[in-house]
Design a protein around this motif. Sequence first.
Motif, PDB file in Angstrom:
ATOM      1  N   TYR A 180     -13.148  -5.219  84.400  1.00 34.14           N
ATOM      2  CA  TYR A 180     -11.825  -5.745  84.699  1.00 34.14           C
ATOM      3  C   TYR A 180     -11.475  -5.312  86.115  1.00 34.14           C
ATOM      4  O   TYR A 180     -11.748  -4.176  86.522  1.00 34.14           O
ATOM      5  N   VAL A 181     -10.852  -6.225  86.885  1.00 35.01           N
ATOM      6  CA  VAL A 181     -10.689  -5.999  88.324  1.00 35.01           C
ATOM      7  C   VAL A 181      -9.242  -6.215  88.752  1.00 35.01           C
ATOM      8  O   VAL A 181      -8.612  -7.220  88.389  1.00 35.01           O
ATOM      9  N   ASP A 201      -8.665 -10.045  87.680  1.00 33.71           N
ATOM     10  CA  ASP A 201      -7.873 -10.159  86.467  1.00 33.71           C
ATOM     11  C   ASP A 201      -6.406  -9.962  86.796  1.00 33.71           C
ATOM     12  O   ASP A 201      -5.541 -10.650  86.251  1.00 33.71           O
ATOM     13  N   VAL A 202      -6.130  -9.012  87.672  1.00 33.06           N
ATOM     14  CA  VAL A 202      -4.763  -8.758  88.144  1.00 33.06           C
ATOM     15  C   VAL A 202      -4.789  -8.765  89.663  1.00 33.06           C
ATOM     16  O   VAL A 202      -5.607  -8.079  90.272  1.00 33.06           O
ATOM     17  N   LEU A 215      -1.395  -3.100  82.962  1.00 38.90           N
ATOM     18  CA  LEU A 215      -2.818  -3.191  82.645  1.00 38.90           C
ATOM     19  C   LEU A 215      -3.033  -3.232  81.130  1.00 38.90           C
ATOM     20  O   LEU A 215      -3.893  -3.966  80.638  1.00 38.90           O
ATOM     21  N   ARG A 216      -2.263  -2.438  80.403  1.00 47.55           N
ATOM     22  CA  ARG A 216      -2.418  -2.428  78.948  1.00 47.55           C
ATOM     23  C   ARG A 216      -2.006  -3.746  78.322  1.00 47.55           C
ATOM     24  O   ARG A 216      -2.532  -4.145  77.281  1.00 47.55           O
ATOM     25  N   ASP A 217      -1.050  -4.436  78.939  1.00 48.58           N
ATOM     26  CA  ASP A 217      -0.602  -5.720  78.401  1.00 48.58           C
ATOM     27  C   ASP A 217      -1.604  -6.839  78.667  1.00 48.58           C
ATOM     28  O   ASP A 217      -1.600  -7.858  77.976  1.00 48.58           O
ATOM     29  N   TYR A 218      -2.482  -6.635  79.661  1.00 50.44           N
ATOM     30  CA  TYR A 218      -3.366  -7.718  80.093  1.00 50.44           C
ATOM     31  C   TYR A 218      -4.411  -8.061  79.035  1.00 50.44           C
ATOM     32  O   TYR A 218      -4.939  -7.182  78.346  1.00 50.44           O
ATOM     33  N   ALA A 317       3.232 -13.738  77.884  1.00 44.97           N
ATOM     34  CA  ALA A 317       2.998 -14.648  76.764  1.00 44.97           C
ATOM     35  C   ALA A 317       1.536 -15.092  76.714  1.00 44.97           C
ATOM     36  O   ALA A 317       0.926 -15.162  75.638  1.00 44.97           O
ATOM     37  N   ARG A 318       0.950 -15.376  77.878  1.00 46.27           N
ATOM     38  CA  ARG A 318      -0.461 -15.770  77.929  1.00 46.27           C
ATOM     39  C   ARG A 318      -1.354 -14.644  77.404  1.00 46.27           C
ATOM     40  O   ARG A 318      -2.335 -14.890  76.690  1.00 46.27           O
ATOM     41  N   HIS A 319      -1.047 -13.423  77.777  1.00 44.87           N
ATOM     42  CA  HIS A 319      -1.875 -12.295  77.355  1.00 44.87           C
ATOM     43  C   HIS A 319      -1.852 -12.132  75.836  1.00 44.87           C
ATOM     44  O   HIS A 319      -2.884 -11.871  75.216  1.00 44.87           O
ATOM     45  N   GLU A 320      -0.680 -12.309  75.230  1.00 44.14           N
ATOM     46  CA  GLU A 320      -0.599 -12.174  73.776  1.00 44.14           C
ATOM     47  C   GLU A 320      -1.387 -13.294  73.090  1.00 44.14           C
ATOM     48  O   GLU A 320      -2.080 -13.055  72.096  1.00 44.14           O
TER      49      GLU A 320
END
Length: 446
Positions: A180-181, A201-202, A215-218, A317-320
């Motif tokens: 993850y980057v 990713d972010v 980061l944890r939500d991603y 919302a996308r991450h969930e």
Amino acid sequence: MDVTGAIFDCDGTLVDSMGMWSHAYEWLYRHYDSPGAPIDEVEPMALAEACRLFHDKYGMGSSTEEVYETLCAHVRDGYEHDVALMPGARAFLEELSAAGVPMIVASSTPRRELLFCLRAHGLDGFFTDVVSTEEVGGRDKEFPDVYLEALRRLGTSREGTWVFEDAPFGVRTARRAGFYVVGLMNDHDGRREEDVRPWCDVFVHGFAELSLPLLRDYARPAPAAGEPLRALVVAGSPEPSSPALVASLADEADYVVCADGGADVCRAAGVAPDVFCGDSDSASGEAAAWARAAARTCVSFPSEKYATDLALALDCARHEAARRGAPLAVTLTCASGGRPDHALAVVGQLAGAGTASAQLVEDGYEMRIVSAAGERAWRLGADAVGRTFSAVAVAPDTRVDERGMRWELEDKPMGLLDDLGISNVVTSPDAEVACRSGAVAAFLLR
């Protein structure tokens, strides 16, 4: 996702040293009275490799070793006297350290100079080790060796370890290697966003926009199947929707994201969000405190940031949806009142959301994105009879059908943001708008 480890680049990421390096090479060329090599040729290289190039190809110094030591001495002086920490770097390292996340540095800079730099800026205590490309056979960051060795020394899983980089070749290599980057962009190193963002990713414009909760939500996008996740995003419009409408929409949702000023409306509606995100500059202090206590997850951002609170809320919302392996059906409210520029940007956000369906619901109207790539048709229903309907093309080469209306259209081309589809009237309970190509923002006024 769990964050188990962190691998940081140094130059241009932790310390603002890319200008120093550019000037160091220029200084070296002047020192040896040589035209030298362009910076983009040598930037990815390990320093020993670059010095070998300077000696062998450009005739500098009596040996590679002499060139190397001359340049290193100059660089150490620059680290100590000329180079500053990147804004927010220390605070972010402290956040990771407090959470027990092990960290390591992976760089093309030699180990001796890396350690000198970290000590000079008081960062050495944050990291378990440093790894230089010179320690992995001299292969530069076009190859994953230095990241893989850093991972081995950390002893963490690749799935939970993040790489923090600023250089296009660094983010590209790390992503291809399965990490993850985070791509960190600044406004003065000459990087181009389009060379960095696609591999991240972010993507952020500095450490101030980063946090461990972010980061944890991603969750990385993945193939989706089955029933969509019905996500409600409550934004912070200056003229918010009524609490009754928000409560009704929340009853139909699987997941509620509250963006900043939306906290006041959620509180008034008695809707506890799953996520509270934003910079808290438009929420009242009482509502923000309530939302932080009520939400399962809080993701904070600085007020001085590039992305809007709405864009960040849509990301949540996308991450969930990605975590659940489900398509995303997003409903947005409290987003378009009082600011015409905000309203236009909201339509653009939803049109480009890439979701299974996207709609904006306010007290005075409902808007859906109808597109050939997403929700292809909208049947308006019996309650729409007699109401005003408008459709505006929000993508090139849009063609639509409108049935059950005073003025019907069949395979009609619509110009981008043209007014052809404004102010139709629904005449049938079977009225429908369908999109053959492109996309329209379809508005049904109450």
